[in-house]
Motif scaffolding. Structure first.
Motif, PDB file in Angstrom:
ATOM      1  N   GLN A  47       0.825  -1.197   0.000  1.00 52.80           N
ATOM      2  CA  GLN A  47       0.000   0.000   0.000  1.00 52.80           C
ATOM      3  C   GLN A  47       0.869   1.261   0.000  1.00 52.80           C
ATOM      4  OE1 GLN A  47      -3.546   0.508  -0.153  1.00 52.80           O
ATOM      5  NE2 GLN A  47      -3.243  -1.546  -1.002  1.00 52.80           N
ATOM      6  N   ALA A  48       1.989   1.197   0.727  1.00 51.52           N
ATOM      7  CA  ALA A  48       2.926   2.327   0.731  1.00 51.52           C
ATOM      8  C   ALA A  48       3.622   2.452  -0.622  1.00 51.52           C
ATOM      9  CB  ALA A  48       3.955   2.158   1.847  1.00 51.52           C
ATOM     10  N   VAL A  49       3.978   1.308  -1.228  1.00 53.36           N
ATOM     11  CA  VAL A  49       4.550   1.316  -2.578  1.00 53.36           C
ATOM     12  C   VAL A  49       3.558   1.951  -3.556  1.00 53.36           C
ATOM     13  CG1 VAL A  49       5.275  -0.139  -4.516  1.00 53.36           C
ATOM     14  CG2 VAL A  49       6.062  -0.674  -2.204  1.00 53.36           C
ATOM     15  N   LYS A  50       2.304   1.558  -3.435  1.00 58.70           N
ATOM     16  CA  LYS A  50       1.251   2.085  -4.315  1.00 58.70           C
ATOM     17  C   LYS A  50       1.118   3.594  -4.183  1.00 58.70           C
ATOM     18  CE  LYS A  50      -3.709   1.601  -5.289  1.00 58.70           C
ATOM     19  NZ  LYS A  50      -4.971   0.924  -4.901  1.00 58.70           N
ATOM     20  N   ALA A  51       1.152   4.093  -2.951  1.00 64.86           N
ATOM     21  CA  ALA A  51       1.034   5.533  -2.723  1.00 64.86           C
ATOM     22  C   ALA A  51       2.174   6.286  -3.406  1.00 64.86           C
ATOM     23  CB  ALA A  51       1.024   5.832  -1.228  1.00 64.86           C
ATOM     24  N   GLY A  52       3.375   5.757  -3.299  1.00 63.34           N
ATOM     25  CA  GLY A  52       4.530   6.391  -3.950  1.00 63.34           C
ATOM     26  C   GLY A  52       4.421   6.340  -5.457  1.00 63.34           C
ATOM     27  N   ALA A  53       3.990   5.200  -5.990  1.00 64.98           N
ATOM     28  CA  ALA A  53       3.855   5.042  -7.438  1.00 64.98           C
ATOM     29  C   ALA A  53       2.824   6.016  -8.003  1.00 64.98           C
ATOM     30  CB  ALA A  53       3.454   3.600  -7.756  1.00 64.98           C
ATOM     31  N   GLU A  54       1.697   6.136  -7.319  1.00 60.01           N
ATOM     32  CA  GLU A  54       0.641   7.031  -7.806  1.00 60.01           C
ATOM     33  C   GLU A  54       1.067   8.488  -7.749  1.00 60.01           C
ATOM     34  OE1 GLU A  54      -2.691   5.855  -5.418  1.00 60.01           O
ATOM     35  OE2 GLU A  54      -3.335   4.310  -6.848  1.00 60.01           O
ATOM     36  N   GLN A  55       1.834   8.844  -6.721  1.00 57.46           N
ATOM     37  CA  GLN A  55       2.302  10.227  -6.627  1.00 57.46           C
ATOM     38  C   GLN A  55       3.276  10.550  -7.755  1.00 57.46           C
ATOM     39  OE1 GLN A  55       1.208  12.698  -4.453  1.00 57.46           O
ATOM     40  NE2 GLN A  55       2.321  13.903  -5.984  1.00 57.46           N
ATOM     41  N   ALA A  56       4.165   9.604  -8.082  1.00 57.00           N
ATOM     42  CA  ALA A  56       5.092   9.817  -9.191  1.00 57.00           C
ATOM     43  C   ALA A  56       4.336   9.970 -10.497  1.00 57.00           C
ATOM     44  CB  ALA A  56       6.078   8.654  -9.277  1.00 57.00           C
ATOM     45  N   GLY A  57       3.261   9.182 -10.669  1.00 59.91           N
ATOM     46  CA  GLY A  57       2.441   9.320 -11.865  1.00 59.91           C
ATOM     47  C   GLY A  57       1.853  10.715 -11.990  1.00 59.91           C
ATOM     48  N   LYS A  58       1.344  11.236 -10.892  1.00 59.73           N
ATOM     49  CA  LYS A  58       0.791  12.602 -10.900  1.00 59.73           C
ATOM     50  C   LYS A  58       1.875  13.627 -11.230  1.00 59.73           C
ATOM     51  CE  LYS A  58      -2.799  11.593  -7.475  1.00 59.73           C
ATOM     52  NZ  LYS A  58      -3.250  11.833  -6.065  1.00 59.73           N
ATOM     53  N   ASP A  59       3.046  13.460 -10.636  1.00 53.72           N
ATOM     54  CA  ASP A  59       4.128  14.426 -10.835  1.00 53.72           C
ATOM     55  C   ASP A  59       4.646  14.439 -12.270  1.00 53.72           C
ATOM     56  OD1 ASP A  59       3.906  15.064  -8.186  1.00 53.72           O
ATOM     57  OD2 ASP A  59       5.686  13.962  -7.532  1.00 53.72           O
ATOM     58  N   TYR A  60       4.603  13.276 -12.936  1.00 52.44           N
ATOM     59  CA  TYR A  60       5.143  13.188 -14.298  1.00 52.44           C
ATOM     60  C   TYR A  60       4.063  13.133 -15.382  1.00 52.44           C
ATOM     61  CZ  TYR A  60       9.899  12.684 -12.607  1.00 52.44           C
ATOM     62  OH  TYR A  60      11.130  12.933 -12.024  1.00 52.44           O
ATOM     63  N   GLY A  61       2.794  13.233 -14.971  1.00 47.94           N
ATOM     64  CA  GLY A  61       1.726  13.314 -15.952  1.00 47.94           C
ATOM     65  C   GLY A  61       1.243  12.003 -16.522  1.00 47.94           C
ATOM     66  N   TYR A  62       1.355  10.917 -15.747  1.00 46.95           N
ATOM     67  CA  TYR A  62       0.883   9.615 -16.208  1.00 46.95           C
ATOM     68  C   TYR A  62      -0.168   9.058 -15.259  1.00 46.95           C
ATOM     69  CZ  TYR A  62       4.690   9.375 -19.590  1.00 46.95           C
ATOM     70  OH  TYR A  62       5.525   9.632 -20.642  1.00 46.95           O
ATOM     71  N   ASN A  63      -1.134   8.357 -15.837  1.00 47.79           N
ATOM     72  CA  ASN A  63      -2.036   7.571 -15.026  1.00 47.79           C
ATOM     73  C   ASN A  63      -1.288   6.316 -14.577  1.00 47.79           C
ATOM     74  OD1 ASN A  63      -4.551   6.667 -13.924  1.00 47.79           O
ATOM     75  ND2 ASN A  63      -4.742   5.292 -15.673  1.00 47.79           N
ATOM     76  N   VAL A  64      -1.511   5.875 -13.352  1.00 43.75           N
ATOM     77  CA  VAL A  64      -0.853   4.681 -12.828  1.00 43.75           C
ATOM     78  C   VAL A  64      -1.908   3.675 -12.389  1.00 43.75           C
ATOM     79  CG1 VAL A  64       0.567   3.748 -10.943  1.00 43.75           C
ATOM     80  CG2 VAL A  64       1.283   5.832 -12.116  1.00 43.75           C
ATOM     81  N   THR A  65      -1.819   2.462 -12.906  1.00 44.91           N
ATOM     82  CA  THR A  65      -2.635   1.373 -12.393  1.00 44.91           C
ATOM     83  C   THR A  65      -1.758   0.504 -11.505  1.00 44.91           C
ATOM     84  OG1 THR A  65      -2.149  -0.064 -14.294  1.00 44.91           O
ATOM     85  CG2 THR A  65      -4.083   1.370 -14.441  1.00 44.91           C
ATOM     86  N   PHE A  66      -2.326  -0.026 -10.442  1.00 47.33           N
ATOM     87  CA  PHE A  66      -1.555  -0.847  -9.489  1.00 47.33           C
ATOM     88  C   PHE A  66      -2.324  -2.124  -9.204  1.00 47.33           C
ATOM     89  CE2 PHE A  66       0.248  -2.311  -5.570  1.00 47.33           C
ATOM     90  CZ  PHE A  66       1.566  -1.833  -5.545  1.00 47.33           C
ATOM     91  N   ARG A  67      -1.714  -3.260  -9.520  1.00 45.13           N
ATOM     92  CA  ARG A  67      -2.349  -4.548  -9.290  1.00 45.13           C
ATOM     93  C   ARG A  67      -1.358  -5.524  -8.672  1.00 45.13           C
ATOM     94  NH1 ARG A  67      -5.566  -7.150 -14.041  1.00 45.13           N
ATOM     95  NH2 ARG A  67      -6.505  -8.189 -12.238  1.00 45.13           N
ATOM     96  N   GLY A  68      -1.887  -6.485  -7.953  1.00 43.54           N
ATOM     97  CA  GLY A  68      -1.061  -7.524  -7.359  1.00 43.54           C
ATOM     98  C   GLY A  68      -1.918  -8.706  -6.991  1.00 43.54           C
ATOM     99  N   PRO A  69      -1.321  -9.892  -6.864  1.00 45.11           N
ATOM    100  CA  PRO A  69      -2.093 -11.074  -6.502  1.00 45.11           C
ATOM    101  C   PRO A  69      -2.595 -11.023  -5.069  1.00 45.11           C
ATOM    102  CG  PRO A  69       0.243 -11.580  -6.570  1.00 45.11           C
ATOM    103  CD  PRO A  69       0.093 -10.194  -7.105  1.00 45.11           C
ATOM    104  N   THR A  70      -3.452 -11.982  -4.739  1.00 45.11           N
ATOM    105  CA  THR A  70      -4.059 -12.037  -3.412  1.00 45.11           C
ATOM    106  C   THR A  70      -3.029 -12.177  -2.308  1.00 45.11           C
ATOM    107  OG1 THR A  70      -6.014 -13.061  -4.380  1.00 45.11           O
ATOM    108  CG2 THR A  70      -5.754 -13.246  -1.994  1.00 45.11           C
TER     109      THR A  70
END
Length: 342
Positions: A47-70
Motif C-alpha cells: 500500500q505504501a509502494v502504491k502511494a509512492g507510485a501514484e504520486q510519481a504518476g501525478k508528478d510526471y503526468g501519467y495515469n498509474v494502475t496498481f495490481r497484485g495477486p491475493t
C-alpha cells in the motif's frame, strides 16, 4: 447581435474545453498509463509502494494502475502473469513496472520488447539474470529496490553506536544474527550487518564473536534460531526481516526473564515491531532500533524511472537506502509512509 452572441458563446465553449484539457493534463492521464504489477496489493508494504507510485504518476503526468495477486506466494504466479498479459493488451499502456513472485515471465517480457514498452524491475526483480529472455529482446531499462547490504549496514552502524555509548563493547562481545533464508536478500542483509559491525569494532580495537543462524521461513524455525543464540550466550541479536520479529517478539515477551539481558535490532516494519520498540524496557528485552525499507520511495522511484525513460532521459538502477528508526522517530516515519503497520 444574435451573431455576436453566438460567436461569444463559441469562444466561451472553446475556452472551457481548453481549460478542461489543461485540467485533465494536470490530473496526470494525458500521456498514457504506466502499469504497476506488484507481488501483492493488500499488505501495508505494498500500500505504501502504491502511494509512492501514484504520486510519481501525478508528478510526471501519467495515469498509474496498481495490481497484485491475493498473496505473495508462488501459487499465485499464474494470476500475476495474467495481470501482466492483460496490461500488454491495453493500447494506453506506455511502460510496465513489475516485481514478480516467481520466474517464467520470458514470453511476456519478449512481448513487451516487441511492443516497444520499457519495463522497470522493482523490489526483487523479474528473473535470474535474463537467462530465459530471447536474445536481444530484453525490455528492462533498470531496477529499483532496497539496497539490502547497505541498509543492513545502516542498522549495524546505529546499533553499534548504541552498544558503544553504553560501554558494553569489548573483545569477544557476542553478537548473533538470525538470517531469514538463503536467498540473495537474506544473504545481503546478514552480510551487510556482519561486515559493518565487524569493521566498526575493529576500528576501535575490538574483535567480536559472531554467530549467524540461517533459518528457512517455516513455523518455529526462527524461534529455534533465537534459542540457539540464547544458549550460545548472545549479548546482542540482529533479525533480518519482519517475519523473524513476528516470531521472536512473542517468545521474548512471554519469557522476559530468559531474554532480559539481550539487546535486539531489527529490519523492516510491522505492528509487532512497533509495539516492541514502543513498550520495551520495563517489560522485556530492549529492541534498540530497526531499519525500514522506504517502500514509498521504491514505488515513487520505479514509476519515475519509467517516466524518465519515456521522456528520452538516460536512466540507471536506483538503490534505496534503509531508514533507521527508534522509539523516538518511529511515529514520524509512520506519518511519512515509510514505517507501516500490519
Amino acid at each position: 447581435m444574435k451573431k455576436l452572441t453566438k460567436i461569444l458563446a463559441l469562444v466561451l465553449a472553446l475556452s472551457l474545453c481548453a481549460g478542461l484539457m489543461i485540467a485533465c493534463g494536470s490530473g496526470g492521464d494525458t500521456k498514457g498509463t504506466i502499469a504497476v504489477i506488484a507481488k501483492g496489493e493488500t499488505h501495508a508494504f505494498w500500500q505504501a509502494v502504491k502511494a509512492g507510485a501514484e504520486q510519481a504518476g501525478k508528478d510526471y503526468g501519467y495515469n498509474v494502475t496498481f495490481r497484485g495477486p491475493t498473496a505473495e506466494s508462488e501459487e499465485y504466479v499464474n494470476s500475476q502473469r495474467e495481470m501482466v498479459q492483460a496490461a500488454l493488451t491495453r493500447p494506453d499502456i506506455k511502460a510496465l513496472v513489475i516485481a514478480t513472485i516467481g520466474l517464467g515471465f520470458a514470453d511476456e517480457l519478449t512481448s513487451a520488447y516487441d511492443k516497444g514498452l520499457p519495463v522497470v524491475e522493482f523490489d526483487s526483480g523479474l528473473y535470474s539474470g535474463g537467462a530465459d529472455i530471447t536474445e536481444g529482446k530484453d525490455p528492462t531499462i533498470g531496477g529499483v529496490a532496497t539496497d539490502n547490504y547497505a541498509a543492513a549496514g545502516v542498522a549495524a552502524e546505529n546499533f553499534y553506536k548504541y552498544l558503544k555509548d553504553k560501554g558494553v563493547v569489548k573483545n569477544g562481545y557476542k553478537v548473533g544474527i538470525i538470517q531469514h533464508d538463503s536467498t540473495a536478500t537474506g544473504i545481503d542483509r546478514a552480510g551487510g550487518f556482519k561486515d559493518k559491525i565487524e569493521s566498526l569494532a575493529k576500528a576501535d580495537g575490538y574483535t567480536l564473536d559472531l554467530n549467524v543462524q540461517v533459518k528457512a521461513n517455516n513455523p518455529g524455525e526462527y524461534k529455534l534460531g533465537l534459542t540457539a543464540l540464547k544458549d550460545w550466550g548472545a549479548q546482542a541479536i540482529f533479525m533480518t526481516n519482519e517475519g523473524i520479529v513476528n516470531e521472536v517478539f512473542p517468545e521474548v515477551s512471554d519469557n522476559a526473564a530468559a531474554y532480559k539481558d539481550i539487546l535486539f535490532c531489527g529490519f523492516d516494519a510491522g505492528t509487532n515491531q512497533y509495539n516492541w520498540i514502543k513498550d520495551a524496557g520495563a517489560k522485556y528485552a530492549l529492541l534498540v532500533g530497526s531499519v525500514a525499507q522506504d517502500s514509498y520511495s521504491i514505488g515513487y522511484k520505479a514509476v519515475e524511472l519509467a517516466a524518465k525513460k519515456l521522456q528520452g532521459e538516460a536512466v540507471s538502477d536506483v538503490g534505496i537506502a534503509g531508514r533507521w528508526y527508534t522509539a523516538e522517530n518511529i511515529d514520524e516515519l509512520k506519518d511519512q509512509n515509510i514505517f507501516y503497520m500490519g
